[in-house]
Design a protein around this motif. Structure first.
Motif, PDB file in Angstrom:
ATOM      1  N   GLN A   1       0.846  -1.212   0.072  1.00  0.00           N
ATOM      2  CA  GLN A   1      -0.029   0.064   0.100  1.00  0.00           C
ATOM      3  C   GLN A   1       0.889   1.228  -0.070  1.00  0.00           C
ATOM      4  OE1 GLN A   1      -2.289  -1.183   3.677  1.00  0.00           O
ATOM      5  NE2 GLN A   1      -3.976  -1.683   2.399  1.00  0.00           N
ATOM      6  N   ARG A   2       1.936   1.065   0.924  1.00  0.00           N
ATOM      7  CA  ARG A   2       2.835   2.354   0.933  1.00  0.00           C
ATOM      8  C   ARG A   2       3.509   2.671  -0.382  1.00  0.00           C
ATOM      9  NH1 ARG A   2       5.370   1.217   5.010  1.00  0.00           N
ATOM     10  NH2 ARG A   2       7.630   0.906   4.354  1.00  0.00           N
ATOM     11  N   ILE A   3       3.999   1.865  -0.834  1.00  0.00           N
ATOM     12  CA  ILE A   3       4.947   1.966  -2.117  1.00  0.00           C
ATOM     13  C   ILE A   3       4.155   2.068  -3.455  1.00  0.00           C
ATOM     14  CG2 ILE A   3       6.605   0.807  -3.682  1.00  0.00           C
ATOM     15  CD1 ILE A   3       7.347   1.349  -0.788  1.00  0.00           C
ATOM     16  N   TRP A   4       2.939   1.300  -3.521  1.00  0.00           N
ATOM     17  CA  TRP A   4       2.131   1.736  -4.710  1.00  0.00           C
ATOM     18  C   TRP A   4       1.654   3.077  -4.589  1.00  0.00           C
ATOM     19  CZ3 TRP A   4      -0.893  -2.836  -7.243  1.00  0.00           C
ATOM     20  CH2 TRP A   4       0.037  -3.945  -7.597  1.00  0.00           C
ATOM     21  N   ASP A   5       1.393   3.668  -3.470  1.00  0.00           N
ATOM     22  CA  ASP A   5       0.665   4.811  -3.231  1.00  0.00           C
ATOM     23  C   ASP A   5       1.713   6.196  -3.615  1.00  0.00           C
ATOM     24  OD1 ASP A   5      -1.687   6.643  -2.302  1.00  0.00           O
ATOM     25  OD2 ASP A   5      -0.193   6.905  -0.734  1.00  0.00           O
ATOM     26  N   LYS A   6       2.883   5.969  -3.254  1.00  0.00           N
ATOM     27  CA  LYS A   6       3.741   6.959  -3.632  1.00  0.00           C
ATOM     28  C   LYS A   6       4.742   6.898  -4.759  1.00  0.00           C
ATOM     29  CE  LYS A   6       7.913   5.429  -0.642  1.00  0.00           C
ATOM     30  NZ  LYS A   6       8.783   5.768   0.562  1.00  0.00           N
ATOM     31  N   ASP A   7       4.755   5.673  -5.365  1.00  0.00           N
ATOM     32  CA  ASP A   7       5.704   5.417  -6.668  1.00  0.00           C
ATOM     33  C   ASP A   7       5.338   6.281  -7.735  1.00  0.00           C
ATOM     34  OD1 ASP A   7       7.060   4.530  -8.838  1.00  0.00           O
ATOM     35  OD2 ASP A   7       8.113   3.252  -7.338  1.00  0.00           O
ATOM     36  N   ARG A   8       5.515   7.403  -8.406  1.00  0.00           N
ATOM     37  CA  ARG A   8       5.030   8.080  -9.396  1.00  0.00           C
ATOM     38  C   ARG A   8       5.240   7.298 -10.552  1.00  0.00           C
ATOM     39  NH1 ARG A   8       6.895  14.255  -8.476  1.00  0.00           N
ATOM     40  NH2 ARG A   8       6.033  14.690  -6.205  1.00  0.00           N
ATOM     41  N   GLU A   9       6.240   6.474 -10.892  1.00  0.00           N
ATOM     42  CA  GLU A   9       6.346   5.745 -12.180  1.00  0.00           C
ATOM     43  C   GLU A   9       5.406   4.607 -12.190  1.00  0.00           C
ATOM     44  OE1 GLU A   9      10.809   5.114 -13.509  1.00  0.00           O
ATOM     45  OE2 GLU A   9      11.017   5.284 -11.399  1.00  0.00           O
ATOM     46  N   LEU A  10       4.923   3.920 -10.761  1.00  0.00           N
ATOM     47  CA  LEU A  10       3.900   3.155 -11.048  1.00  0.00           C
ATOM     48  C   LEU A  10       2.624   3.579 -11.401  1.00  0.00           C
ATOM     49  CD1 LEU A  10       4.556   0.339  -8.269  1.00  0.00           C
ATOM     50  CD2 LEU A  10       4.696  -0.080 -10.799  1.00  0.00           C
ATOM     51  N   LYS A  11       2.297   4.919 -10.833  1.00  0.00           N
ATOM     52  CA  LYS A  11       1.058   5.403 -11.200  1.00  0.00           C
ATOM     53  C   LYS A  11       0.907   5.774 -12.754  1.00  0.00           C
ATOM     54  CE  LYS A  11       0.356   7.235  -6.504  1.00  0.00           C
ATOM     55  NZ  LYS A  11       0.031   8.549  -5.713  1.00  0.00           N
ATOM     56  N   ALA A  12       2.062   6.063 -13.168  1.00  0.00           N
ATOM     57  CA  ALA A  12       2.387   6.446 -14.564  1.00  0.00           C
ATOM     58  C   ALA A  12       1.940   5.278 -15.188  1.00  0.00           C
ATOM     59  CB  ALA A  12       3.565   7.174 -14.919  1.00  0.00           C
ATOM     60  N   GLU A  13       2.083   4.129 -14.817  1.00  0.00           N
ATOM     61  CA  GLU A  13       1.770   2.658 -15.631  1.00  0.00           C
ATOM     62  C   GLU A  13       0.471   2.373 -15.253  1.00  0.00           C
ATOM     63  OE1 GLU A  13       3.636   1.507 -17.963  1.00  0.00           O
ATOM     64  OE2 GLU A  13       5.584   2.462 -17.849  1.00  0.00           O
ATOM     65  N   ASN A  14      -0.162   3.132 -14.636  1.00  0.00           N
ATOM     66  CA  ASN A  14      -1.562   2.901 -14.194  1.00  0.00           C
ATOM     67  C   ASN A  14      -1.826   1.654 -12.999  1.00  0.00           C
ATOM     68  OD1 ASN A  14      -2.850   4.479 -15.901  1.00  0.00           O
ATOM     69  ND2 ASN A  14      -2.538   3.320 -17.643  1.00  0.00           N
ATOM     70  N   PHE A  15      -0.772   1.662 -12.183  1.00  0.00           N
ATOM     71  CA  PHE A  15      -1.006   0.801 -10.876  1.00  0.00           C
ATOM     72  C   PHE A  15      -1.240   1.909  -9.839  1.00  0.00           C
ATOM     73  CE2 PHE A  15       1.605  -1.926 -13.518  1.00  0.00           C
ATOM     74  CZ  PHE A  15       1.288  -3.212 -13.147  1.00  0.00           C
ATOM     75  N   PHE A  16      -2.589   1.507  -9.336  1.00  0.00           N
ATOM     76  CA  PHE A  16      -3.061   2.606  -8.386  1.00  0.00           C
ATOM     77  C   PHE A  16      -3.574   1.567  -7.145  1.00  0.00           C
ATOM     78  CE2 PHE A  16      -3.958   4.597 -12.444  1.00  0.00           C
ATOM     79  CZ  PHE A  16      -3.357   6.046 -12.218  1.00  0.00           C
ATOM     80  N   VAL A  17      -2.973   1.735  -5.992  1.00  0.00           N
ATOM     81  CA  VAL A  17      -3.337   0.889  -4.669  1.00  0.00           C
ATOM     82  C   VAL A  17      -4.993   1.350  -4.488  1.00  0.00           C
ATOM     83  CG1 VAL A  17      -2.678   2.712  -2.967  1.00  0.00           C
ATOM     84  CG2 VAL A  17      -2.540   0.315  -2.955  1.00  0.00           C
ATOM     85  N   ASP A  18      -5.372   2.254  -4.703  1.00  0.00           N
ATOM     86  CA  ASP A  18      -7.031   2.466  -4.574  1.00  0.00           C
ATOM     87  C   ASP A  18      -7.899   2.043  -5.564  1.00  0.00           C
ATOM     88  OD1 ASP A  18      -6.332   4.419  -6.329  1.00  0.00           O
ATOM     89  OD2 ASP A  18      -7.098   6.280  -5.097  1.00  0.00           O
ATOM     90  N   ASP A  19      -7.314   1.508  -6.392  1.00  0.00           N
ATOM     91  CA  ASP A  19      -8.171   0.880  -7.659  1.00  0.00           C
ATOM     92  C   ASP A  19      -8.979  -0.020  -6.899  1.00  0.00           C
ATOM     93  OD1 ASP A  19      -8.688  -1.643  -9.440  1.00  0.00           O
ATOM     94  OD2 ASP A  19      -8.188  -0.006 -11.026  1.00  0.00           O
ATOM     95  N   SER A  20     -10.147  -0.446  -7.274  1.00  0.00           N
ATOM     96  CA  SER A  20     -11.256  -1.064  -6.421  1.00  0.00           C
ATOM     97  C   SER A  20     -10.759  -2.509  -6.478  1.00  0.00           C
ATOM     98  CB  SER A  20     -12.676  -1.043  -6.984  1.00  0.00           C
ATOM     99  OG  SER A  20     -12.675  -1.453  -8.306  1.00  0.00           O
ATOM    100  N   ALA A  21     -10.220  -3.029  -7.450  1.00  0.00           N
ATOM    101  CA  ALA A  21      -9.922  -4.475  -7.570  1.00  0.00           C
ATOM    102  C   ALA A  21      -8.679  -4.821  -6.573  1.00  0.00           C
ATOM    103  CB  ALA A  21      -9.302  -4.803  -8.845  1.00  0.00           C
ATOM    104  N   ILE A  22      -7.607  -3.853  -6.431  1.00  0.00           N
ATOM    105  CA  ILE A  22      -6.628  -4.127  -5.439  1.00  0.00           C
ATOM    106  C   ILE A  22      -7.005  -3.863  -4.056  1.00  0.00           C
ATOM    107  CG2 ILE A  22      -4.385  -2.805  -4.923  1.00  0.00           C
ATOM    108  CD1 ILE A  22      -4.255  -5.051  -7.210  1.00  0.00           C
ATOM    109  N   ALA A  23      -7.689  -2.691  -3.932  1.00  0.00           N
ATOM    110  CA  ALA A  23      -8.115  -2.440  -2.570  1.00  0.00           C
ATOM    111  C   ALA A  23      -9.262  -3.702  -2.055  1.00  0.00           C
ATOM    112  CB  ALA A  23      -8.955  -1.017  -2.628  1.00  0.00           C
ATOM    113  N   SER A  24      -9.842  -4.112  -2.885  1.00  0.00           N
ATOM    114  CA  SER A  24     -10.821  -5.133  -2.249  1.00  0.00           C
ATOM    115  C   SER A  24      -9.989  -6.385  -2.006  1.00  0.00           C
ATOM    116  CB  SER A  24     -11.705  -5.624  -3.509  1.00  0.00           C
ATOM    117  OG  SER A  24     -12.497  -6.741  -3.103  1.00  0.00           O
TER     118      SER A  24
END
Length: 315
Positions: free
Chosen positions: A139-162
């Motif tokens: 949760q911490r790394i996916w939330d703050k890694d800008r490069e991952l967010k640029a690749e559309n990895f979001f920790v608050d995405d419903s599938a991941i959060a669930s």
């Protein structure tokens, strides 16, 4: 020449380098550890900064001298033989390490570990704490890694959060390590599915023997994580056989327990992203090591293992 007493001045958790070498000879020369590569017209020497190195992986066509091994041991650098691009390691299933010997490693952590390890309930409690820490790290790394967010990895995405919330809720209800392993496997499948969908990596199936790029990168990145985990345990003086989750009779299983703390947060998403970008294995390796450093993966491993070894409520 650097004095032997100075070689460990950099804490292992702060060291920056993991080396994978192939088709070369590792030797000691003029008080330094070097690796020699043969070019068409001349031989080239490259320095290994051993005081700032955690792991040296020796791939195909490598050799190492006794003098070099002595210096690496004095600096606390782990050395392992492996196959091409770092995988597979020689046993095919486990890490085979030459562990540098020291009579002065700390004893408090192994003593603390053994105080709880022989009690099934306490050992399971530590396994659960590791799993909670694993989820929090994702949760911490996916939330703050800008490069991952640029690749559309979001920790608050419903599938991941669930998936993460469901796993967190199931951790404390596990009655034995086998239950945790089953639930952990389900979470990892959900993460694979999300990563494959996000990177449009169609028809992905996790296969450790698979020939596709994503499976190869996952294997390779996981072995790098195993190197960090083995380093953590060696420095703290805890033998690899005292696992809390992967099995009491599996030699080296504690390495897998500790590596799991960071694998899903870093190795998993970047294996798919780098496969999508058609990167080489070397480029993928560099990216993963960069992310290990950026997100202080080794620090996190040290912190978690030390906390569990010294917990007063487990005594």
């Amino acid at each position: 020449m650097e004095q032997l007493t100075d070689l460990k001045a950099i804490l292992h958790s702060k060291r920056a380098n993991i080396y994978y070498l192939e088709k070369c000879r590792v030797m000691q020369k003029d008080g330094r550890v070097l690796y020699l590569t043969e070019a068409k017209e001349e031989n080239l020497y490259w320095n290994i900064p051993i005081a700032n190195t955690t792991v040296v992986l020796l791939g195909m066509g490598t050799s190492i001298t006794q003098a070099a091994m002595r210096m690496l041991a004095s600096a606390g650098v782990l050395v392992g033989f492996c196959g091409t691009d770092g995988t597979p390691l020689l046993t095919g299933t486990e890490i085979e390490w030459f562990t540098p010997q020291s009579e002065y490693r700390p004893t408090e952590y192994i003593q603390g570990w053994l105080k709880f390890w022989f009690d099934d309930a306490q050992r399971l409690a530590v396994a659960k704490r590791f799993q909670h820490a694993r989820v929090q790290y994702i949760q911490r790394i996916w939330d703050k890694d800008r490069e991952l967010k640029a690749e559309n990895f979001f920790v608050d995405d419903s599938a991941i959060a669930s998936a993460l919330d469901g796993y967190v809720n199931s951790i404390d209800t596990a009655q034995k390590a086998g239950d945790l392993l089953q639930r952990e496997a389900l979470l990892t499948k959900q993460l694979y599915r999300y990563a494959a969908k996000t990177t449009q990596y169609s028809d992905f199936t996790r296969d450790h023997q698979g020939n596709d790029v994503a499976n190869g990168f996952l294997n390779h990145g996981n072995y790098l994580a195993y190197g960090l985990a083995a380093t953590t345990l060696w420095v703290l003086g805890i033998p690899h056989g005292f696992a809390v989750m992967h099995g009491k009779t599996r030699r080296g299983a504690l390495v897998f327990d500790v590596a799991d703390l960071i694998k899903d947060a870093i190795v998993l998403p970047w294996a798919f992203v780098c496969a999508k970008e058609k990167m080489s294995k070397q480029e993928f390796r560099q990216q993963v090591v960069l992310k290990f450093t950026e997100h202080k993966a080794l620090d996190f491993m040290f912190e978690q293992v030390k906390q569990q070894a010294l917990r007063e409520d487990l005594l």
